[in-house]
Design a protein around this motif. Sequence first.
Motif, PDB file in Angstrom:
ATOM      1  N   ARG A   1      -6.798 -14.067  -3.232  1.00  0.00           N
ATOM      2  CA  ARG A   1      -6.771 -13.315  -1.983  1.00  0.00           C
ATOM      3  C   ARG A   1      -5.995 -12.028  -2.255  1.00  0.00           C
ATOM      4  O   ARG A   1      -4.819 -12.077  -2.621  1.00  0.00           O
ATOM      5  N   LEU A   2      -6.665 -10.898  -2.113  1.00  0.00           N
ATOM      6  CA  LEU A   2      -6.013  -9.616  -2.323  1.00  0.00           C
ATOM      7  C   LEU A   2      -5.730  -9.010  -0.953  1.00  0.00           C
ATOM      8  O   LEU A   2      -6.638  -8.560  -0.255  1.00  0.00           O
ATOM      9  N   GLY A   3      -4.469  -9.053  -0.576  1.00  0.00           N
ATOM     10  CA  GLY A   3      -4.079  -8.471   0.698  1.00  0.00           C
ATOM     11  C   GLY A   3      -2.767  -7.752   0.513  1.00  0.00           C
ATOM     12  O   GLY A   3      -1.892  -8.224  -0.207  1.00  0.00           O
ATOM     13  N   ALA A   4      -2.636  -6.573   1.114  1.00  0.00           N
ATOM     14  CA  ALA A   4      -1.400  -5.808   0.944  1.00  0.00           C
ATOM     15  C   ALA A   4      -1.385  -4.700   1.982  1.00  0.00           C
ATOM     16  O   ALA A   4      -2.432  -4.330   2.510  1.00  0.00           O
ATOM     17  N   PRO A   5      -0.204  -4.156   2.262  1.00  0.00           N
ATOM     18  CA  PRO A   5      -0.169  -2.982   3.142  1.00  0.00           C
ATOM     19  C   PRO A   5      -1.036  -1.857   2.612  1.00  0.00           C
ATOM     20  O   PRO A   5      -1.718  -1.199   3.368  1.00  0.00           O
ATOM     21  N   LEU A   6      -1.034  -1.644   1.320  1.00  0.00           N
ATOM     22  CA  LEU A   6      -1.864  -0.600   0.721  1.00  0.00           C
ATOM     23  C   LEU A   6      -2.540  -1.148  -0.525  1.00  0.00           C
ATOM     24  O   LEU A   6      -1.932  -1.893  -1.301  1.00  0.00           O
TER      25      LEU A   6
ATOM     26  N   LEU B   1      -8.752   3.570   6.027  1.00  0.00           N
ATOM     27  CA  LEU B   1      -8.559   4.495   4.918  1.00  0.00           C
ATOM     28  C   LEU B   1      -7.361   5.395   5.220  1.00  0.00           C
ATOM     29  O   LEU B   1      -7.264   5.961   6.305  1.00  0.00           O
ATOM     30  N   GLU B   2      -6.464   5.521   4.260  1.00  0.00           N
ATOM     31  CA  GLU B   2      -5.302   6.403   4.424  1.00  0.00           C
ATOM     32  C   GLU B   2      -5.368   7.470   3.334  1.00  0.00           C
ATOM     33  O   GLU B   2      -5.686   7.176   2.184  1.00  0.00           O
ATOM     34  N   ARG B   3      -5.026   8.704   3.704  1.00  0.00           N
ATOM     35  CA  ARG B   3      -5.014   9.781   2.728  1.00  0.00           C
ATOM     36  C   ARG B   3      -3.575  10.222   2.520  1.00  0.00           C
ATOM     37  O   ARG B   3      -2.843  10.458   3.472  1.00  0.00           O
ATOM     38  N   ASP B   4      -3.184  10.333   1.275  1.00  0.00           N
ATOM     39  CA  ASP B   4      -1.836  10.778   0.935  1.00  0.00           C
ATOM     40  C   ASP B   4      -1.957  12.122   0.229  1.00  0.00           C
ATOM     41  O   ASP B   4      -2.600  12.221  -0.819  1.00  0.00           O
ATOM     42  N   PHE B   5      -1.365  13.146   0.812  1.00  0.00           N
ATOM     43  CA  PHE B   5      -1.357  14.470   0.184  1.00  0.00           C
ATOM     44  C   PHE B   5      -0.073  14.568  -0.614  1.00  0.00           C
ATOM     45  O   PHE B   5       1.022  14.562  -0.043  1.00  0.00           O
ATOM     46  N   GLN B   6      -0.199  14.626  -1.915  1.00  0.00           N
ATOM     47  CA  GLN B   6       0.977  14.464  -2.764  1.00  0.00           C
ATOM     48  C   GLN B   6       1.402  15.801  -3.378  1.00  0.00           C
ATOM     49  O   GLN B   6       0.597  16.491  -3.989  1.00  0.00           O
ATOM     50  N   THR B   7       2.668  16.129  -3.178  1.00  0.00           N
ATOM     51  CA  THR B   7       3.215  17.400  -3.689  1.00  0.00           C
ATOM     52  C   THR B   7       4.348  17.103  -4.651  1.00  0.00           C
ATOM     53  O   THR B   7       5.499  17.449  -4.389  1.00  0.00           O
ATOM     54  N   ALA B   8       4.023  16.394  -5.718  1.00  0.00           N
ATOM     55  CA  ALA B   8       5.074  15.994  -6.657  1.00  0.00           C
ATOM     56  C   ALA B   8       5.589  17.199  -7.448  1.00  0.00           C
ATOM     57  O   ALA B   8       4.850  18.149  -7.708  1.00  0.00           O
TER      58      ALA B   8
ATOM     59  N   PRO C   1       0.276  19.246 -10.041  1.00  0.00           N
ATOM     60  CA  PRO C   1      -0.908  19.619  -9.253  1.00  0.00           C
ATOM     61  C   PRO C   1      -0.901  18.907  -7.895  1.00  0.00           C
ATOM     62  O   PRO C   1      -0.561  17.727  -7.807  1.00  0.00           O
ATOM     63  N   LEU C   2      -1.243  19.672  -6.852  1.00  0.00           N
ATOM     64  CA  LEU C   2      -1.370  19.048  -5.543  1.00  0.00           C
ATOM     65  C   LEU C   2      -2.541  18.072  -5.605  1.00  0.00           C
ATOM     66  O   LEU C   2      -3.603  18.408  -6.125  1.00  0.00           O
ATOM     67  N   SER C   3      -2.348  16.878  -5.066  1.00  0.00           N
ATOM     68  CA  SER C   3      -3.432  15.897  -5.190  1.00  0.00           C
ATOM     69  C   SER C   3      -3.568  15.095  -3.905  1.00  0.00           C
ATOM     70  O   SER C   3      -2.622  14.942  -3.139  1.00  0.00           O
ATOM     71  N   TYR C   4      -4.789  14.617  -3.688  1.00  0.00           N
ATOM     72  CA  TYR C   4      -5.071  13.687  -2.593  1.00  0.00           C
ATOM     73  C   TYR C   4      -5.229  12.304  -3.192  1.00  0.00           C
ATOM     74  O   TYR C   4      -5.984  12.124  -4.152  1.00  0.00           O
ATOM     75  N   ARG C   5      -4.541  11.347  -2.620  1.00  0.00           N
ATOM     76  CA  ARG C   5      -4.700   9.965  -3.056  1.00  0.00           C
ATOM     77  C   ARG C   5      -5.104   9.145  -1.850  1.00  0.00           C
ATOM     78  O   ARG C   5      -4.493   9.238  -0.786  1.00  0.00           O
ATOM     79  N   PHE C   6      -6.129   8.372  -2.025  1.00  0.00           N
ATOM     80  CA  PHE C   6      -6.668   7.584  -0.916  1.00  0.00           C
ATOM     81  C   PHE C   6      -6.299   6.119  -1.091  1.00  0.00           C
ATOM     82  O   PHE C   6      -6.288   5.605  -2.220  1.00  0.00           O
ATOM     83  N   TYR C   7      -5.984   5.478   0.045  1.00  0.00           N
ATOM     84  CA  TYR C   7      -5.584   4.071   0.018  1.00  0.00           C
ATOM     85  C   TYR C   7      -6.337   3.319   1.103  1.00  0.00           C
ATOM     86  O   TYR C   7      -6.750   3.899   2.111  1.00  0.00           O
ATOM     87  N   LEU C   8      -6.449   2.019   0.891  1.00  0.00           N
ATOM     88  CA  LEU C   8      -6.935   1.134   1.942  1.00  0.00           C
ATOM     89  C   LEU C   8      -5.704   0.477   2.548  1.00  0.00           C
ATOM     90  O   LEU C   8      -4.933  -0.170   1.841  1.00  0.00           O
ATOM     91  N   ALA C   9      -5.525   0.651   3.843  1.00  0.00           N
ATOM     92  CA  ALA C   9      -4.373   0.053   4.499  1.00  0.00           C
ATOM     93  C   ALA C   9      -4.793  -1.233   5.195  1.00  0.00           C
ATOM     94  O   ALA C   9      -5.836  -1.284   5.846  1.00  0.00           O
TER      95      ALA C   9
ATOM     96  N   ARG D   1      -3.371   0.179  -7.882  1.00  0.00           N
ATOM     97  CA  ARG D   1      -2.464   1.268  -8.211  1.00  0.00           C
ATOM     98  C   ARG D   1      -1.047   0.693  -8.261  1.00  0.00           C
ATOM     99  O   ARG D   1      -0.719  -0.208  -7.491  1.00  0.00           O
ATOM    100  N   ARG D   2      -0.235   1.229  -9.105  1.00  0.00           N
ATOM    101  CA  ARG D   2       1.098   0.687  -9.368  1.00  0.00           C
ATOM    102  C   ARG D   2       1.917   0.520  -8.090  1.00  0.00           C
ATOM    103  O   ARG D   2       2.711  -0.393  -7.936  1.00  0.00           O
ATOM    104  N   SER D   3       1.693   1.452  -7.138  1.00  0.00           N
ATOM    105  CA  SER D   3       2.515   1.427  -5.924  1.00  0.00           C
ATOM    106  C   SER D   3       2.028   0.407  -4.895  1.00  0.00           C
ATOM    107  O   SER D   3       2.520   0.408  -3.780  1.00  0.00           O
ATOM    108  N   CYS D   4       1.057  -0.434  -5.261  1.00  0.00           N
ATOM    109  CA  CYS D   4       0.457  -1.340  -4.275  1.00  0.00           C
ATOM    110  C   CYS D   4       0.633  -2.793  -4.696  1.00  0.00           C
ATOM    111  O   CYS D   4      -0.331  -3.422  -5.161  1.00  0.00           O
ATOM    112  N   PRO D   5       1.806  -3.364  -4.554  1.00  0.00           N
ATOM    113  CA  PRO D   5       1.965  -4.769  -4.935  1.00  0.00           C
ATOM    114  C   PRO D   5       1.263  -5.685  -3.935  1.00  0.00           C
ATOM    115  O   PRO D   5       1.148  -5.342  -2.758  1.00  0.00           O
ATOM    116  N   PRO D   6       0.771  -6.827  -4.400  1.00  0.00           N
ATOM    117  CA  PRO D   6       0.098  -7.748  -3.474  1.00  0.00           C
ATOM    118  C   PRO D   6       1.095  -8.382  -2.510  1.00  0.00           C
ATOM    119  O   PRO D   6       2.259  -8.573  -2.829  1.00  0.00           O
TER     120      PRO D   6
END
Lengths: 221, 240
Positions: free
Chosen positions: B7-12, B69-76, B86-94, B127-132
């Motif tokens: 079962r794969l479930g997570a906030p993101l 769907l969540e969009r993260d505009f990243q300005t690292a 580089p400015l990047s868009y990262r998309f997640y399933l919430a 993605r690394r930032s998305c633990p189950p």
Amino acid sequence: MHLTRFEINPARRAARAMLASPQKIHGAVMAAFPGSLPTAEDGRVLWRVDRHQHRVLLYLVSPHRPDLTHLVEQVGWPTTSGWDTRDYGALLDTLDVGQQWAFRLRANPAQSRRKDATSTKSQRFGHVTVSQQTQWLLDRAERHGFVVPHGEQDEPDVAVRDRDLSTFARQGRDVTLATAVFEGILRITDPVALRAALINGIGPAKGYGCGLLTLAPVRRA
Amino acid sequence: MTTLLLRLGAPLQSWGTGSRFVRRNTDRAPSRSGVLGLLAAAKGLRRTDPLEELLGLRIGVRVDQVGSLERDFQTARTRDGKNAMPLSYRFYLADAVFAVAIEGDEALLVGLRDALRAPVFPLYLGRRSCPPAGKLLHDLADGTVAERLAGTPWMASPWVQERHRHADVTLDTVVDCTEDEPGVELVQDEPISFDPRHRRYGWRSVRHRPVTIANPAYKPALPDPASDPHCPMAAFEGLA
């Protein structure tokens, strides 16, 4: 005997005018019987209006089969629904001692007494509190062939709701009625007396939507 | 065949298959490469290690809770803050939940189950930032992917099940299939190597198929509130 159910369309102007006055409903109901008006030996006509949420239902107990065409045309749904008449005798014949039924009764609980010591005539005064009204029904239960069994809280299994003190015009004078709806469970002790109560009604103001007792199967939630 | 159920479930979560450059997309369901990567991480395979033993697994996914769907505009920026990345868009399933059936050789699956209980590398959902979150590992049982996906109870969150006011629910499944089946879809999602110097993905054919299962939270509707509970006409039931 016949039991009839007719659904009123409360959105119609004529229906609202009619529902505002028991005198008008009485007239409309009595117009449902062709020929001469029912006489005393025929048995009488009883009616009651039940409201539940947005539905308004008119129940009718009558010795003759009613013709409610005029009501359908004026206050009903002429193209979708008419009325439903059943042979009440068939149901009344199955009533027996010990049966339990859910009942509903709109009544005019009243007592007759002199207004004060100097009055020469006695008058009817309506009961207006829940305890008086409940006691009024329980006092008459045995005479009408049933008892109200005690429920879980060791109190009679009857509820009083829709208590109302209504005034309407009748031939230029005002009539005031204290009415209440009784709902509960009854157990039959005397089928003959209960049959008479179902046909002839209970208490005063029978022409004005009071006194019609109806039975329904007991449904426990 | 034996099938392992996850079962794969997570906030993101984020499951990209076709992402390039600064726009990192996500698919609406876990990718085969993502799930195989998760299994490889549990077993302790390094990115340069060969994947052969995992490539024979058949994977099917059921979308139990669609999520949003969540969009993260990243300005690292670099660590000293002087240079912008580089400015990047990262998309997640919430708030999505998936049932994943993995079919294969029993000995291999037993090994994977044990590895998932004590993973060597941390597990994450695409993605690394998305633990189950919640219970990841369900069971190992007989049956094909299609059978398990059709027979497993609905795993969506209780509030989703209660809000779904029907006795059953139709869920989308994404299952591996052969290339010549009707309605087949090709995705570049067959991992050949996770080697960071040269990641390679082959093409894979999948098929979307709906399955209908029971809703455990379903309660039959109450009687019509507009109908009067006291119905004298009901007393005539059973009379001629």
